[in-house]
Design an enzyme around this catalytic site. Structure first.
Site, short mmCIF file in Angstrom:
data_model
loop_
_atom_site.label_atom_id
_atom_site.label_comp_id
_atom_site.label_asym_id
_atom_site.label_seq_id
_atom_site.Cartn_x
_atom_site.Cartn_y
_atom_site.Cartn_z
N GLU A 4 31.71 -24.31 17.80
CA GLU A 4 30.38 -24.27 17.71
C GLU A 4 29.89 -25.62 17.78
OE1 GLU A 4 30.85 -20.74 15.53
OE2 GLU A 4 30.85 -19.90 17.41
N ASP A 43 26.35 -15.91 19.12
CA ASP A 43 26.35 -17.64 18.04
C ASP A 43 25.43 -17.96 19.17
OD1 ASP A 43 29.50 -16.91 17.76
OD2 ASP A 43 30.37 -16.79 19.03
N LYS A 59 34.04 -17.53 21.90
CA LYS A 59 35.85 -17.57 21.56
C LYS A 59 36.63 -17.99 22.67
CE LYS A 59 35.70 -12.91 18.95
NZ LYS A 59 34.61 -14.08 17.96
#
Length: 133
Positions: A4, A43, A59
């Site tokens: 991320e 996200d 993911k």
């Protein structure tokens, strides 16, 4: 996660991104296992220069596929529940996006590598052979 952070850097640096946010969009979804509604924190929400808005879930690819292996193990059961939960979340996200004319997508390590967000995994080096004199 590390992935991320890489995405955030990528969005910050991209001239195609008008704006982005992380875990701001909350989507209610029905989890089939307990028959209750839960909250799904997306996200990323990214708005592009093209005018498109994407919701992106980051993911590991492993979690996007049904579990394999011995069905009697605790690990299999845990993975199966996770898989069902993910399917329920992604179905809800898809509907949410359809209503708004947005796009929902899942980025795994493959997408992250293709877009140069993550460095490509290096192949193991061949053992070093000394040249004979």
């Amino acid at each position: 996660s590390m992935w991320e952070k890489h995405c955030m850097k990528h969005f910050d640096a991209s001239s195609n991104v008008i704006s982005w946010s992380s875990e701001e969009i909350v989507i209610p979804y029905l989890y089939e296992v307990d028959k209750k509604y839960h909250r799904y924190f997306m996200d990323f929400k990214v708005t592009w220069k093209s005018g498109e808005t994407w919701l992106i879930e980051v993911k590991p690819e492993k979690q996007t596929k049904p579990p394999t292996g011995n069905k009697r193990t605790k690990r299999f059961i845990t993975e199966a529940y996770t898989y069902v939960k993910n399917m329920n979340k992604w179905e809800a996200a898809n509907e949410y996006c359809k209503d708004r004319k947005w796009k929902f997508m899942i980025w795994t390590e493959k997408e992250l590598e293709t877009q140069n967000i993550l460095p490509k995994r290096l192949k193991p080096l061949k053992p070093f052979k000394r040249k004979k004199k």
